[in-house]
Write a protein that holds these residues in place. Structure first.
Motif, PDB file in Angstrom:
ATOM      1  N   ASP A 144       0.833  -1.207   0.000  1.00 20.07           N
ATOM      2  CA  ASP A 144       0.000   0.000   0.000  1.00 20.07           C
ATOM      3  C   ASP A 144       0.867   1.256   0.000  1.00 20.07           C
ATOM      4  OD1 ASP A 144      -2.344  -1.521   0.159  1.00 20.07           O
ATOM      5  OD2 ASP A 144      -2.441  -1.373   2.352  1.00 20.07           O
ATOM      6  N   LEU A 145       1.935   1.228   0.786  1.00 21.82           N
ATOM      7  CA  LEU A 145       2.770   2.408   1.013  1.00 21.82           C
ATOM      8  C   LEU A 145       3.925   2.532   0.021  1.00 21.82           C
ATOM      9  CD1 LEU A 145       2.966   1.871   4.871  1.00 21.82           C
ATOM     10  CD2 LEU A 145       1.658   3.686   3.750  1.00 21.82           C
ATOM     11  N   SER A 146       4.026   1.615  -0.904  1.00 25.33           N
ATOM     12  CA  SER A 146       5.233   1.506  -1.736  1.00 25.33           C
ATOM     13  C   SER A 146       5.452   2.685  -2.670  1.00 25.33           C
ATOM     14  CB  SER A 146       5.187   0.213  -2.559  1.00 25.33           C
ATOM     15  OG  SER A 146       4.083   0.233  -3.471  1.00 25.33           O
ATOM     16  N   GLN A 147       4.394   3.386  -3.086  1.00 24.67           N
ATOM     17  CA  GLN A 147       4.557   4.500  -4.023  1.00 24.67           C
ATOM     18  C   GLN A 147       4.698   5.847  -3.325  1.00 24.67           C
ATOM     19  OE1 GLN A 147       5.058   4.610  -7.409  1.00 24.67           O
ATOM     20  NE2 GLN A 147       5.358   2.411  -7.112  1.00 24.67           N
ATOM     21  N   GLN A 148       4.680   5.865  -2.008  1.00 25.00           N
ATOM     22  CA  GLN A 148       4.877   7.117  -1.294  1.00 25.00           C
ATOM     23  C   GLN A 148       6.357   7.503  -1.345  1.00 25.00           C
ATOM     24  OE1 GLN A 148       3.287   6.770   2.677  1.00 25.00           O
ATOM     25  NE2 GLN A 148       1.166   6.886   1.954  1.00 25.00           N
ATOM     26  N   TYR A 149       6.620   8.799  -1.452  1.00 21.20           N
ATOM     27  CA  TYR A 149       8.001   9.260  -1.466  1.00 21.20           C
ATOM     28  C   TYR A 149       8.678   8.888  -0.152  1.00 21.20           C
ATOM     29  CZ  TYR A 149       7.119  11.781  -5.777  1.00 21.20           C
ATOM     30  OH  TYR A 149       6.817  12.093  -7.078  1.00 21.20           O
ATOM     31  N   GLN A 150       9.892   8.387  -0.257  1.00 22.79           N
ATOM     32  CA  GLN A 150      10.567   7.845   0.918  1.00 22.79           C
ATOM     33  C   GLN A 150      10.713   8.878   2.026  1.00 22.79           C
ATOM     34  OE1 GLN A 150      11.275   4.588   1.395  1.00 22.79           O
ATOM     35  NE2 GLN A 150      11.764   5.195   3.490  1.00 22.79           N
ATOM     36  N   TYR A 151      11.014  10.125   1.667  1.00 23.04           N
ATOM     37  CA  TYR A 151      11.221  11.122   2.720  1.00 23.04           C
ATOM     38  C   TYR A 151       9.946  11.359   3.528  1.00 23.04           C
ATOM     39  CZ  TYR A 151       8.777  15.405   1.281  1.00 23.04           C
ATOM     40  OH  TYR A 151       7.813  16.353   1.015  1.00 23.04           O
ATOM     41  N   THR A 152       8.775  11.199   2.894  1.00 28.16           N
ATOM     42  CA  THR A 152       7.526  11.399   3.638  1.00 28.16           C
ATOM     43  C   THR A 152       7.304  10.286   4.645  1.00 28.16           C
ATOM     44  OG1 THR A 152       6.031  10.198   2.129  1.00 28.16           O
ATOM     45  CG2 THR A 152       6.508  12.506   1.604  1.00 28.16           C
ATOM     46  N   LYS A 153       7.906   9.141   4.397  1.00 26.50           N
ATOM     47  CA  LYS A 153       7.831   8.042   5.360  1.00 26.50           C
ATOM     48  C   LYS A 153       8.912   8.187   6.427  1.00 26.50           C
ATOM     49  CE  LYS A 153       7.713   4.901   1.937  1.00 26.50           C
ATOM     50  NZ  LYS A 153       7.548   3.583   1.248  1.00 26.50           N
ATOM     51  N   ASP A 154      10.087   8.649   6.012  1.00 28.02           N
ATOM     52  CA  ASP A 154      11.198   8.801   6.962  1.00 28.02           C
ATOM     53  C   ASP A 154      10.859   9.775   8.087  1.00 28.02           C
ATOM     54  OD1 ASP A 154      12.680   7.071   5.409  1.00 28.02           O
ATOM     55  OD2 ASP A 154      13.836   8.646   4.412  1.00 28.02           O
ATOM     56  N   ILE A 155      10.164  10.858   7.749  1.00 29.95           N
ATOM     57  CA  ILE A 155       9.849  11.885   8.748  1.00 29.95           C
ATOM     58  C   ILE A 155       9.048  11.325   9.912  1.00 29.95           C
ATOM     59  CG2 ILE A 155       8.408  13.965   9.114  1.00 29.95           C
ATOM     60  CD1 ILE A 155       9.416  15.033   6.491  1.00 29.95           C
ATOM     61  N   VAL A 156       8.199  10.332   9.642  1.00 24.85           N
ATOM     62  CA  VAL A 156       7.312   9.800  10.691  1.00 24.85           C
ATOM     63  C   VAL A 156       7.656   8.363  11.058  1.00 24.85           C
ATOM     64  CG1 VAL A 156       5.363  11.347  10.275  1.00 24.85           C
ATOM     65  CG2 VAL A 156       5.607   9.280   8.886  1.00 24.85           C
ATOM     66  N   THR A 157       8.871   7.940  10.769  1.00 28.07           N
ATOM     67  CA  THR A 157       9.310   6.583  11.100  1.00 28.07           C
ATOM     68  C   THR A 157      10.289   6.624  12.259  1.00 28.07           C
ATOM     69  OG1 THR A 157       8.968   5.751   8.845  1.00 28.07           O
ATOM     70  CG2 THR A 157      10.501   4.530  10.241  1.00 28.07           C
TER      71      THR A 157
END
Length: 458
Positions: A144-157
């Motif tokens: 589901d999350l695979s097409q999200q830009y990585q930096y948008t995931k990094d900020i909240v990981t």
């Protein structure tokens, strides 16, 4: 969307409560079956609530939800209630923190189910127990999350656990006036203008030309700050010591030079004079803006008649274009977090998927609003199409954003970014205006920073 980065640190007692760690598993290693099972177990352990309370600071997300996901209320048999508290003087966070602390004893209809955070203070919540793992707890999958830009995931990981998700990516560009570019540079073509602004030395050369022609390169002191602060080599704090990166000092040096030489109009971010510089009577060549800033703030400020048609002929609508500028950067963004203790996991999963993972929804949001959304495949499709923006004189700005988004580096983000960014800008204003020397301004910054964060040292 009119972003104001205005959050301040919570009182020590609140922080002590909120900084309890929350374990989890890296989203990239989750299997769909395991994630689904965990989400189903979480959902089945609670009776599904009838009211979904969403905490936010303005109506931007509300407008997105109502336009693209409101039908989920009928599917789940719930009513969505938006609790909107403006973030002036930290009011939003204070209100949210009080509600989260009361979560365990709150009645079902009063529980916080979803809350929104901004990049500059996201880590305060993602490092707390109050934000749920969007995979292990909510039930989204790695696919589901695979097409999200990585930096948008990094900020909240945190420790491999993704604890928020967003519908938008916010790479930045340099927006400039086409008419001024033609007059001073001989062209308004974005590719040719970019050649003249591709590094800071060239940017400075153009600033001198703008001054000679009767224009300002930038509006005020804060305009280029994000382009410098997003390209630092070290975080703001290392081992509890404040580190003023060389690139931050490059911003100080440039801004002092621009102020003394008349290359800027001595405004401050969000001031009425700054907004006016973006309008029909403005004499400013350009503005550093991310995605939301161009299609909301800049567009709105460009109109002579705010209530009139958003079209060529109303103010300077159509006179702006964008180019990459001297450095890649990002600015802003809003993340959706699921609150620990929510009794609406099933609804939250569907809403998060619809508004942050579904490619068709992401594409539609961009086509409808010109916002840049958080799905690389959808954005690349628009970038390679004949899409164009009337506001930007027919330019396909999505193509430039798609390239800029790939260059965003979040490796030096820290828990102190908002507070120290704001403190530095505020104390340096006195230096730019000639009221104190640089060293005094730096000492004032350290004093302000340590008062805000007593655990830090100079």
């Amino acid at each position: 969307m009119k972003k104001k980065v205005l959050s301040i640190m919570l009182a020590a007692s609140v922080m002590a409560t909120m900084l309890a760690g929350c374990g989890g598993t890296d989203a990239s290693t989750q299997t769909e079956g395991k994630a689904s099972t965990q989400a189903e177990n979480a959902s089945s352990s609670l009776e599904e609530g009838k009211v979904v309370n969403i905490y936010c600071w303005n109506d931007e997300f509300k407008s997105r939800y109502e336009a693209y996901a409101k039908d989920l209320e009928e599917k789940h048999g719930v009513t969505v209630n938006f609790v909107i508290v403006a973030n002036e003087n930290n009011a939003y966070q204070n209100n949210l923190d009080a509600a989260l602390q009361a979560q365990e004893s709150a009645a079902s209809d009063d529980k916080v189910d979803i809350f929104l955070v901004e990049a500059d203070y996201a880590s305060k919540y993602t490092k707390s127990e109050y934000a749920l793992d969007v995979v292990g707890d909510v039930g989204l999958t790695a696919d589901d999350l695979s097409q999200q830009y990585q930096y948008t995931k990094d900020i909240v990981t945190v420790d491999g656990v993704q604890k928020g998700t967003t519908w938008q990516a916010t790479p930045g560009l340099f927006a400039y006036r086409r008419s001024i570019a033609k007059e001073v540079l001989g062209t308004d073509d974005p590719a040719m203008v970019q050649e003249k602004l591709s590094d800071w030395a060239k940017f400075d050369e153009v600033a001198s030309k703008m001054k000679d022609a009767g224009y300002f390169m930038l509006s005020g002191y804060d305009d280029s700050f994000r382009a410098f602060s997003n390209n630092v080599s070290t975080p703001w704090v290392e081992a509890n010591k404040i580190v003023v990166d060389d690139n931050i000092m490059n911003w100080v040096k440039q801004t002092k030079t621009y102020t003394d030489k008349g290359y800027n109009n001595k405004t401050t971010l969000w001031a009425p004079e700054w907004s006016a510089d973006q309008g029909p009577d403005g004499k400013v060549f350009g503005f550093f803006y991310s995605t939301w800033g161009i299609n909301f703030t800049l567009l709105g400020n460009s109109l002579a008649d705010a209530e009139g048609e958003k079209a060529v002929g109303n103010g300077i609508f159509g006179d702006y274009a964008v180019c990459e500028g001297p450095q890649a950067y990002y600015w802003g963004g809003t993340w959706i977090c699921a609150a620990k203790g929510t009794d609406n996991i099933s609804f939250i999963k569907d809403m998060m998927y619809r508004l942050t993972c579904d490619a068709e929804t992401m594409k539609k949001i961009t086509l409808d609003t010109q916002d840049y959304t958080n799905n690389e495949a959808a954005m690349n499709e628009i970038a390679s199409s004949d899409y164009s923006s009337d506001f930007l004189g027919g330019q396909n700005h999505i193509a430039l954003f798609a390239e800029a988004a790939k260059k965003i580096d979040m490796s030096n983000i820290s828990d102190y970014d908002q507070g120290l960014n704001e403190a530095l800008q505020q104390t340096m204003h006195e230096y730019f205006e000639g009221n104190v020397d640089e060293q005094t301004a730096l000492e004032n910054f350290y004093q302000s920073a340590i008062e805000k964060y007593p655990e830090l040292t100079k």
